[in-house]
Write a protein that holds these residues in place. Structure first.
Motif, PDB file in Angstrom:
ATOM      1  N   GLN A 163     -44.314 -29.223  73.245  1.00 50.11           N
ATOM      2  CA  GLN A 163     -44.792 -30.585  72.392  1.00 50.11           C
ATOM      3  C   GLN A 163     -43.569 -31.434  72.605  1.00 50.11           C
ATOM      4  N   THR A 164     -42.519 -30.989  73.423  1.00 54.85           N
ATOM      5  CA  THR A 164     -41.336 -31.903  73.639  1.00 54.85           C
ATOM      6  C   THR A 164     -41.264 -32.468  74.853  1.00 54.85           C
ATOM      7  N   PRO A 165     -40.597 -33.450  75.192  1.00 54.93           N
ATOM      8  CA  PRO A 165     -40.512 -34.141  76.478  1.00 54.93           C
ATOM      9  C   PRO A 165     -39.872 -33.013  77.672  1.00 54.93           C
ATOM     10  N   VAL A 166     -39.108 -31.917  77.352  1.00 56.11           N
ATOM     11  CA  VAL A 166     -38.560 -31.235  78.112  1.00 56.11           C
ATOM     12  C   VAL A 166     -39.759 -30.216  79.066  1.00 56.11           C
ATOM     13  N   LYS A 167     -40.912 -30.031  78.121  1.00 55.93           N
ATOM     14  CA  LYS A 167     -41.964 -29.101  78.670  1.00 55.93           C
ATOM     15  C   LYS A 167     -42.582 -30.034  80.097  1.00 55.93           C
ATOM     16  N   ARG A 168     -42.470 -31.316  79.908  1.00 58.26           N
ATOM     17  CA  ARG A 168     -42.882 -31.998  81.272  1.00 58.26           C
ATOM     18  C   ARG A 168     -42.308 -31.696  82.310  1.00 58.26           C
ATOM     19  N   LEU A 169     -41.134 -31.331  82.203  1.00 55.67           N
ATOM     20  CA  LEU A 169     -40.154 -31.202  83.468  1.00 55.67           C
ATOM     21  C   LEU A 169     -40.660 -29.813  84.402  1.00 55.67           C
ATOM     22  N   GLY A 170     -41.147 -28.997  83.523  1.00 55.66           N
ATOM     23  CA  GLY A 170     -41.745 -27.972  84.061  1.00 55.66           C
ATOM     24  C   GLY A 170     -40.375 -26.698  84.355  1.00 55.66           C
ATOM     25  N   SER A 171     -40.694 -25.446  84.495  1.00 55.03           N
ATOM     26  CA  SER A 171     -39.642 -24.446  84.081  1.00 55.03           C
ATOM     27  C   SER A 171     -38.796 -24.363  85.620  1.00 55.03           C
ATOM     28  N   ALA A 172     -39.367 -24.800  86.492  1.00 56.29           N
ATOM     29  CA  ALA A 172     -38.464 -24.566  87.869  1.00 56.29           C
ATOM     30  C   ALA A 172     -37.336 -25.662  87.548  1.00 56.29           C
ATOM     31  N   ARG A 173     -37.820 -26.694  87.493  1.00 57.29           N
ATOM     32  CA  ARG A 173     -36.806 -28.014  87.565  1.00 57.29           C
ATOM     33  C   ARG A 173     -35.600 -27.826  86.528  1.00 57.29           C
ATOM     34  N   PHE A 174     -36.227 -27.164  85.087  1.00 55.34           N
ATOM     35  CA  PHE A 174     -35.344 -26.971  84.111  1.00 55.34           C
ATOM     36  C   PHE A 174     -34.409 -25.782  84.545  1.00 55.34           C
ATOM     37  N   LEU A 175     -34.779 -24.877  85.149  1.00 57.01           N
ATOM     38  CA  LEU A 175     -34.003 -23.896  85.669  1.00 57.01           C
ATOM     39  C   LEU A 175     -32.860 -24.307  86.700  1.00 57.01           C
ATOM     40  N   ARG A 176     -33.289 -25.304  87.660  1.00 57.31           N
ATOM     41  CA  ARG A 176     -32.590 -25.667  88.554  1.00 57.31           C
ATOM     42  C   ARG A 176     -31.304 -26.456  87.581  1.00 57.31           C
ATOM     43  N   ASN A 177     -31.553 -27.029  86.783  1.00 59.17           N
ATOM     44  CA  ASN A 177     -30.618 -27.913  85.783  1.00 59.17           C
ATOM     45  C   ASN A 177     -29.620 -26.830  85.316  1.00 59.17           C
ATOM     46  N   CYS A 178     -30.368 -25.967  84.649  1.00 55.49           N
ATOM     47  CA  CYS A 178     -29.463 -24.879  83.843  1.00 55.49           C
ATOM     48  C   CYS A 178     -28.507 -23.981  84.872  1.00 55.49           C
ATOM     49  N   LEU A 179     -28.890 -23.796  86.118  1.00 51.97           N
ATOM     50  CA  LEU A 179     -28.083 -23.115  87.158  1.00 51.97           C
ATOM     51  C   LEU A 179     -26.798 -23.920  87.626  1.00 51.97           C
ATOM     52  N   VAL A 180     -27.061 -25.383  87.421  1.00 47.45           N
ATOM     53  CA  VAL A 180     -26.103 -26.282  87.692  1.00 47.45           C
ATOM     54  C   VAL A 180     -24.762 -26.291  86.454  1.00 47.45           C
ATOM     55  N   ALA A 181     -25.532 -26.143  85.292  1.00 46.81           N
ATOM     56  CA  ALA A 181     -24.647 -25.864  84.126  1.00 46.81           C
ATOM     57  C   ALA A 181     -23.910 -24.450  84.044  1.00 46.81           C
ATOM     58  N   ALA A 182     -24.673 -23.582  84.726  1.00 46.21           N
ATOM     59  CA  ALA A 182     -23.990 -22.354  84.726  1.00 46.21           C
ATOM     60  C   ALA A 182     -22.829 -22.309  85.669  1.00 46.21           C
ATOM     61  N   GLY A 183     -23.067 -22.704  86.868  1.00 49.31           N
ATOM     62  CA  GLY A 183     -21.940 -23.158  87.860  1.00 49.31           C
ATOM     63  C   GLY A 183     -20.799 -23.885  87.343  1.00 49.31           C
ATOM     64  N   ASN A 184     -21.025 -24.630  86.329  1.00 51.20           N
ATOM     65  CA  ASN A 184     -19.936 -25.423  85.762  1.00 51.20           C
ATOM     66  C   ASN A 184     -19.144 -24.660  84.716  1.00 51.20           C
ATOM     67  N   SER A 185     -19.889 -23.754  84.209  1.00 57.14           N
ATOM     68  CA  SER A 185     -19.572 -23.050  82.865  1.00 57.14           C
ATOM     69  C   SER A 185     -18.149 -22.390  82.902  1.00 57.14           C
ATOM     70  N   GLU A 186     -17.822 -21.827  84.180  1.00 49.90           N
ATOM     71  CA  GLU A 186     -16.588 -20.888  84.348  1.00 49.90           C
ATOM     72  C   GLU A 186     -16.747 -19.554  83.672  1.00 49.90           C
ATOM     73  N   ASP A 187     -18.039 -19.242  83.382  1.00 46.77           N
ATOM     74  CA  ASP A 187     -18.288 -18.144  82.745  1.00 46.77           C
ATOM     75  C   ASP A 187     -18.901 -16.772  83.475  1.00 46.77           C
ATOM     76  N   ARG A 188     -18.150 -16.118  84.035  1.00 51.13           N
ATOM     77  CA  ARG A 188     -18.777 -15.115  84.889  1.00 51.13           C
ATOM     78  C   ARG A 188     -20.088 -14.118  84.051  1.00 51.13           C
ATOM     79  N   GLN A 189     -19.843 -14.351  82.612  1.00 55.26           N
ATOM     80  CA  GLN A 189     -21.051 -13.660  82.157  1.00 55.26           C
ATOM     81  C   GLN A 189     -22.328 -14.053  82.637  1.00 55.26           C
ATOM     82  N   HIS A 190     -22.716 -15.228  83.202  1.00 54.19           N
ATOM     83  CA  HIS A 190     -23.865 -15.775  83.599  1.00 54.19           C
ATOM     84  C   HIS A 190     -24.252 -15.133  85.210  1.00 54.19           C
ATOM     85  N   LEU A 191     -23.345 -14.274  85.650  1.00 60.57           N
ATOM     86  CA  LEU A 191     -23.889 -13.860  87.037  1.00 60.57           C
ATOM     87  C   LEU A 191     -24.986 -12.971  87.260  1.00 60.57           C
ATOM     88  N   PRO A 192     -25.287 -11.878  86.398  1.00 61.47           N
ATOM     89  CA  PRO A 192     -26.434 -11.486  86.336  1.00 61.47           C
ATOM     90  C   PRO A 192     -27.417 -12.157  86.448  1.00 61.47           C
TER      91      PRO A 192
END
Length: 373
Positions: free
Chosen positions: A292-321
């Motif tokens: 029921q939020t606007p994010v749902k309309r994006l779809g999970s693939a594009r959302f994960l695309r964006n989250c992976l950009v954020a992960a690449g910017n995070s400097e946190d190697r815990q996201h590597l797995p």
């Protein structure tokens, strides 16, 4: 201005307030004869990027009468959705998956449209006039019409500004065949301030009051269907849906009170979403989490695309797995950004080892190209 017209407007204004609208005004349907030229100029400049629907609907969008010839007046209302805290502060914490304020709550289209129908129904019953309601779902230029109706003015960031709600207003429109008394149009009050232009991380404003979507992070994270262009990945930071920078920095926000409308208040689970948790969402969990939020309309693939950009910017190697797991995702959008994120966080040897395991079997040329960036 007739007494009967004044009475109807007073009833509408009272009802709008009881429905949760914080601002109300009326503009003649022909109040903005400058809109066709402004729209054509923006489209010719290419500022709409690949949002072809803006070109496809140009003829209907250019004026209210082009959309509905019978319209005589446009009722504009605004609902305050101001957050409790300045969202700029959340860009510092790279562990967060930062979602734009407007998308942290129930989809405003659903909330506002029901209230608009109630208000339009009152007008139809009192006058017998025709009515049509719009909440950002039809080719209507809501912001210029809201300015003409006195709700506020379009700031240099192109968003409507209000003395009472700052940059945080959801807009709704009622077109009617009734000839209603018009409100006094609002005057632009930005003065010499350029804070909204100066803060933009990608210089998306070619001039005050002009926005080029081809440089806008909100556009790339919400509307764009392909990979995030390389030059915009670092500026995205931890923004995984939308960008509030130009809205949040506006000095007029100091007059805005946080919304007291429960249906327009942020869900804490979304506001405080952790990037690691978002990277772990499969499609069904994504749809449940953002129901029921606007994010749902994006779809999970594009959302994960964006989250992976954020992960690449995070400097946190815990996201590597999580990133390594997404290298085999079914969507090339996800696999491509997983390659980029991996190369930002992994040591050279680790990245080369992953390349050796995945490159030869990768069928998508854009994903393969990510190993060369």
């Amino acid at each position: 201005m007739s007494a009967s017209g004044d009475s109807i407007v007073a009833q509408l204004r009272t009802r709008a307030s009881s429905l949760g609208f914080s601002t109300f005004g009326i503009a003649p349907a022909n109040a903005r004869p400058d809109l066709p030229q402004k729209l054509q100029s923006a489209l010719q400049s290419g500022w709409h990027a690949d949002m072809e629907w803006m070109e496809d609907t140009q003829d209907r969008r250019k004026s209210p009468q082009a959309l509905w010839p019978e319209v005589k007046s446009v009722i504009m209302v605004g609902a305050n959705y101001a957050p409790e805290e300045n969202p700029l502060a959340r860009l510092v914490d790279k562990s967060l998956a930062n979602v734009s304020v407007y998308a942290q709550m129930r989809d405003y289209h659903d909330v506002i449209k029901g209230r608009l129908k109630d208000l339009a129904g009152l007008l139809a019953r009192r006058t017998g006039a025709g009515v049509k309601v719009f909440v950002d779902t039809a080719p209507v230029m809501e912001k210029p019409l809201a300015e003409a109706a006195g709700l506020g003015w379009q700031g240099k960031h192109t968003v409507l500004l209000s003395r009472d709600a700052g940059s945080w207003l959801f807009l709704g429109a009622i077109f009617t065949s009734a000839d209603l008394p018009a409100s006094t149009p609002a005057q632009e009050k930005c003065g010499t301030c350029t804070k909204c232009l100066d803060i933009c991380p990608t210089d998306a404003f070619p001039a005050p009051f002009r926005l080029d979507a081809r440089k806008c992070l909100a556009y790339y994270s919400v509307e764009h269907k392909g990979q995030i262009p390389l030059e915009f990945r670092k500026p995205m930071g931890n923004r995984v849906f939308g960008c509030d920078d130009c809205l949040a920095v506006c000095p007029w926000n100091k007059f805005a009170s946080a919304t007291r409308d429960a249906r327009l208040s942020a869900r804490q689970t979304i506001r405080d979403a952790q990037l690691g948790d978002m990277l772990a969402l499969n499609d069904s969990r994504f749809r449940a989490f953002f129901a029921q939020t606007p994010v749902k309309r994006l779809g999970s693939a594009r959302f994960l695309r964006n989250c992976l950009v954020a992960a690449g910017n995070s400097e946190d190697r815990q996201h590597l797995p999580a990133i390594e797991r997404l290298l085999s995702h079914e969507s090339p959008l996800v696999r491509g950004m997983a390659v980029w994120a991996l190369r930002q966080l992994a040591q050279a040897g680790e990245a080369e080892a992953q390349r050796a395991r995945t490159y030869a079997a990768e069928p998508d040329p854009e994903v393969r190209a990510e190993w060369s960036h």
